[in-house]
Design a protein around this motif. Structure first.
Motif, PDB file in Angstrom:
ATOM      1  N   GLN B  17     -15.895 -43.423  87.088  1.00  0.00           N
ATOM      2  CA  GLN B  17     -15.062 -43.719  88.244  1.00  0.00           C
ATOM      3  C   GLN B  17     -15.903 -43.956  89.480  1.00  0.00           C
ATOM      4  OE1 GLN B  17     -12.048 -40.755  88.336  1.00  0.00           O
ATOM      5  NE2 GLN B  17     -11.150 -41.515  90.250  1.00  0.00           N
ATOM      6  N   ARG B  18     -16.892 -43.088  89.712  1.00  0.00           N
ATOM      7  CA  ARG B  18     -17.652 -43.243  90.952  1.00  0.00           C
ATOM      8  C   ARG B  18     -19.068 -43.728  90.756  1.00  0.00           C
ATOM      9  NH1 ARG B  18     -17.341 -37.290  93.588  1.00  0.00           N
ATOM     10  NH2 ARG B  18     -15.129 -37.426  93.038  1.00  0.00           N
ATOM     11  N   GLY B  19     -19.440 -44.030  89.528  1.00  0.00           N
ATOM     12  CA  GLY B  19     -20.751 -44.628  89.311  1.00  0.00           C
ATOM     13  C   GLY B  19     -21.901 -43.650  89.244  1.00  0.00           C
ATOM     14  N   GLU B  20     -21.830 -42.581  90.008  1.00  0.00           N
ATOM     15  CA  GLU B  20     -22.896 -41.584  90.016  1.00  0.00           C
ATOM     16  C   GLU B  20     -22.385 -40.323  90.672  1.00  0.00           C
ATOM     17  OE1 GLU B  20     -25.665 -43.742  92.754  1.00  0.00           O
ATOM     18  OE2 GLU B  20     -25.043 -42.093  94.075  1.00  0.00           O
ATOM     19  N   ALA B  21     -23.064 -39.230  90.438  1.00  0.00           N
ATOM     20  CA  ALA B  21     -22.678 -37.968  91.059  1.00  0.00           C
ATOM     21  C   ALA B  21     -23.732 -36.907  90.781  1.00  0.00           C
ATOM     22  CB  ALA B  21     -21.328 -37.510  90.525  1.00  0.00           C
ATOM     23  N   LEU B  26     -19.721 -33.212  90.587  1.00  0.00           N
ATOM     24  CA  LEU B  26     -18.928 -33.253  89.356  1.00  0.00           C
ATOM     25  C   LEU B  26     -18.068 -32.010  89.235  1.00  0.00           C
ATOM     26  CD1 LEU B  26     -21.572 -34.754  86.938  1.00  0.00           C
ATOM     27  CD2 LEU B  26     -19.350 -35.740  87.472  1.00  0.00           C
ATOM     28  N   ARG B  27     -18.675 -30.890  89.538  1.00  0.00           N
ATOM     29  CA  ARG B  27     -17.920 -29.643  89.441  1.00  0.00           C
ATOM     30  C   ARG B  27     -16.703 -29.677  90.362  1.00  0.00           C
ATOM     31  NH1 ARG B  27     -18.237 -25.668  92.440  1.00  0.00           N
ATOM     32  NH2 ARG B  27     -16.909 -23.894  91.937  1.00  0.00           N
ATOM     33  N   GLU B  28     -16.906 -30.138  91.573  1.00  0.00           N
ATOM     34  CA  GLU B  28     -15.772 -30.227  92.496  1.00  0.00           C
ATOM     35  C   GLU B  28     -14.724 -31.209  91.975  1.00  0.00           C
ATOM     36  OE1 GLU B  28     -17.588 -31.368  96.149  1.00  0.00           O
ATOM     37  OE2 GLU B  28     -18.708 -29.477  96.280  1.00  0.00           O
ATOM     38  N   ALA B  29     -15.216 -32.304  91.468  1.00  0.00           N
ATOM     39  CA  ALA B  29     -14.294 -33.363  91.034  1.00  0.00           C
ATOM     40  C   ALA B  29     -13.352 -32.905  89.919  1.00  0.00           C
ATOM     41  CB  ALA B  29     -15.077 -34.594  90.586  1.00  0.00           C
ATOM     42  N   VAL B  30     -13.835 -32.009  89.086  1.00  0.00           N
ATOM     43  CA  VAL B  30     -12.988 -31.572  87.978  1.00  0.00           C
ATOM     44  C   VAL B  30     -12.419 -30.180  88.219  1.00  0.00           C
ATOM     45  CG1 VAL B  30     -14.329 -32.958  86.372  1.00  0.00           C
ATOM     46  CG2 VAL B  30     -14.855 -30.547  86.646  1.00  0.00           C
ATOM     47  N   GLY B  60     -34.754 -35.328  95.520  1.00  0.00           N
ATOM     48  CA  GLY B  60     -35.114 -34.086  96.190  1.00  0.00           C
ATOM     49  C   GLY B  60     -35.096 -32.976  95.177  1.00  0.00           C
ATOM     50  N   ARG B  61     -34.395 -31.918  95.480  1.00  0.00           N
ATOM     51  CA  ARG B  61     -34.422 -30.794  94.545  1.00  0.00           C
ATOM     52  C   ARG B  61     -33.332 -30.913  93.491  1.00  0.00           C
ATOM     53  NH1 ARG B  61     -33.601 -25.518  97.753  1.00  0.00           N
ATOM     54  NH2 ARG B  61     -34.201 -26.700  99.596  1.00  0.00           N
ATOM     55  N   ARG B  62     -32.485 -31.896  93.664  1.00  0.00           N
ATOM     56  CA  ARG B  62     -31.407 -31.984  92.667  1.00  0.00           C
ATOM     57  C   ARG B  62     -31.466 -33.290  91.892  1.00  0.00           C
ATOM     58  NH1 ARG B  62     -26.576 -31.674  96.729  1.00  0.00           N
ATOM     59  NH2 ARG B  62     -28.269 -30.723  97.889  1.00  0.00           N
ATOM     60  N   PHE B  63     -30.531 -33.489  91.021  1.00  0.00           N
ATOM     61  CA  PHE B  63     -30.495 -34.708  90.227  1.00  0.00           C
ATOM     62  C   PHE B  63     -29.236 -35.493  90.548  1.00  0.00           C
ATOM     63  CE2 PHE B  63     -33.492 -32.476  87.414  1.00  0.00           C
ATOM     64  CZ  PHE B  63     -34.386 -33.508  87.170  1.00  0.00           C
ATOM     65  N   ARG B  64     -29.363 -36.769  90.373  1.00  0.00           N
ATOM     66  CA  ARG B  64     -28.191 -37.629  90.487  1.00  0.00           C
ATOM     67  C   ARG B  64     -27.979 -38.235  89.106  1.00  0.00           C
ATOM     68  NH1 ARG B  64     -25.011 -39.298  94.412  1.00  0.00           N
ATOM     69  NH2 ARG B  64     -26.124 -37.831  95.735  1.00  0.00           N
ATOM     70  N   TYR B  65     -26.774 -38.109  88.599  1.00  0.00           N
ATOM     71  CA  TYR B  65     -26.483 -38.543  87.226  1.00  0.00           C
ATOM     72  C   TYR B  65     -25.688 -39.843  87.226  1.00  0.00           C
ATOM     73  CZ  TYR B  65     -27.795 -33.695  86.320  1.00  0.00           C
ATOM     74  OH  TYR B  65     -28.469 -32.501  86.259  1.00  0.00           O
ATOM     75  N   ARG B  71     -18.227 -47.437  79.820  1.00  0.00           N
ATOM     76  CA  ARG B  71     -16.840 -47.023  79.611  1.00  0.00           C
ATOM     77  C   ARG B  71     -16.154 -47.944  78.607  1.00  0.00           C
ATOM     78  NH1 ARG B  71     -11.486 -45.278  81.466  1.00  0.00           N
ATOM     79  NH2 ARG B  71     -10.355 -47.217  81.280  1.00  0.00           N
ATOM     80  N   GLU B  72     -16.365 -49.231  78.790  1.00  0.00           N
ATOM     81  CA  GLU B  72     -15.786 -50.211  77.876  1.00  0.00           C
ATOM     82  C   GLU B  72     -16.052 -49.840  76.412  1.00  0.00           C
ATOM     83  OE1 GLU B  72     -13.674 -52.791  77.254  1.00  0.00           O
ATOM     84  OE2 GLU B  72     -13.155 -51.937  79.202  1.00  0.00           O
ATOM     85  N   ASP B  73     -17.298 -49.502  76.142  1.00  0.00           N
ATOM     86  CA  ASP B  73     -17.677 -49.209  74.766  1.00  0.00           C
ATOM     87  C   ASP B  73     -16.997 -47.947  74.261  1.00  0.00           C
ATOM     88  OD1 ASP B  73     -19.232 -51.436  74.763  1.00  0.00           O
ATOM     89  OD2 ASP B  73     -21.094 -50.383  75.247  1.00  0.00           O
ATOM     90  N   TYR B  74     -16.963 -46.953  75.126  1.00  0.00           N
ATOM     91  CA  TYR B  74     -16.322 -45.705  74.731  1.00  0.00           C
ATOM     92  C   TYR B  74     -14.850 -45.931  74.449  1.00  0.00           C
ATOM     93  CZ  TYR B  74     -14.635 -40.908  74.987  1.00  0.00           C
ATOM     94  OH  TYR B  74     -14.033 -39.711  74.711  1.00  0.00           O
ATOM     95  N   VAL B  75     -14.193 -46.597  75.383  1.00  0.00           N
ATOM     96  CA  VAL B  75     -12.771 -46.881  75.237  1.00  0.00           C
ATOM     97  C   VAL B  75     -12.517 -47.678  73.963  1.00  0.00           C
ATOM     98  CG1 VAL B  75     -10.901 -48.280  76.178  1.00  0.00           C
ATOM     99  CG2 VAL B  75     -12.166 -46.734  77.670  1.00  0.00           C
ATOM    100  N   ALA B  76     -13.360 -48.673  73.736  1.00  0.00           N
ATOM    101  CA  ALA B  76     -13.187 -49.507  72.552  1.00  0.00           C
ATOM    102  C   ALA B  76     -13.279 -48.671  71.290  1.00  0.00           C
ATOM    103  CB  ALA B  76     -14.240 -50.605  72.532  1.00  0.00           C
TER     104      ALA B  76
END
Lengths: 123, 123
Positions: B17-21, B26-30, B60-65, B71-76
């Motif tokens: 949905q948001r391309g990266e996080a 992510l924790r907040e989002a879910v 920096g000290r964290r990661f961006r995922y 998604r297309e492939d997963y959905v398919a």
DNA sequence: CAATGCTGATTACGCGTGTAAACCTAGAAT
DNA sequence: ATTCTAGGTTTACACGCGTAATCAGCATTG
């Protein structure tokens, strides 16, 4: 009525299809897909029994198994779950997906047309 | 690229949905859906990394995922799997199922009509 | 520089699953 | 009646999953 697993559902498919079967018949029916040993089938059947998805009635020295869980209900739950998870609860996007993928057969299209026409005028 | 699990797919949804996080985003989002602890999210992210479904870049000290799996492939794959398992590989019966279930919304119907018309004359 | 605190990595743990070996028991054969 | 055997039942075991506690590295601050 806990949820049934992938392997279990393979047995359910057969039971839904023919209404009833013995353990050995089931094993034969899925033989090409799975190579399950007799014991494996028995174990799966027992789990299905515990989950209340099937029932067994003695027939001489063996058992005959029948579905209790309705195929309709299982299909409904699975479909609903997928549509909710991936398509925000709406059916059309899934069809659109297959359409984009060019994965709609001629007969699919025919039937879809028929369905829609039916819904449009009928009821 | 092993198959991703239910819990993992919830994180994927957000990433798609948001391309990266970040993990915390992510924790907040879910948060409302899941109440996962930070450690839980990290563990799930690591499994996704091992499966090759996402990648991480240090920031920096964290990661961006970010998603690697489309998604297309997963959905398919998921859709195909359901349709194969329950509807003998054809799309129409699924729509018929929802139709019988009266689970087609007005907008679903509209879009289905549009899709069919499109396929009929276009392309 | 040492202590504190983020953030990610490792380890853990109980549970379901896929798969099957081992065990048990009621009929069949002798 | 005793033995054989075709089933069914129990137990097993490794692996993935959901969930989280614990460990570890590094950056900030006193």
């Amino acid at each position: 009525m806990k949820s049934i697993s992938e392997a279990e559902s393979i047995l359910m498919q057969v039971l839904w299809q023919r209404g009833e079967a013995t353990a050995e018949e089931l094993r034969e029916a899925v033989a090409e897909r799975t190579d399950w040993q007799p014991g494996t089938v028995k174990a799966l059947l027992n789990r299905l029994l515990n989950k209340g998805a099937i029932r067994a009635e003695r027939e001489g020295r063996r058992f005959r198994y029948r579905p209790v869980l309705e195929r309709e209900d299982y299909v409904a739950e699975q479909s609903r779950s997928l549509i909710d998870r991936l398509f925000d609860g709406r059916v059309a996007p899934l069809v659109a997906h297959f359409s984009e993928q060019k994965a709609l057969s001629k007969s699919d299209l025919d039937e879809l047309r028929r369905l829609i026409r039916e819904l449009d005028d009928g009821e």
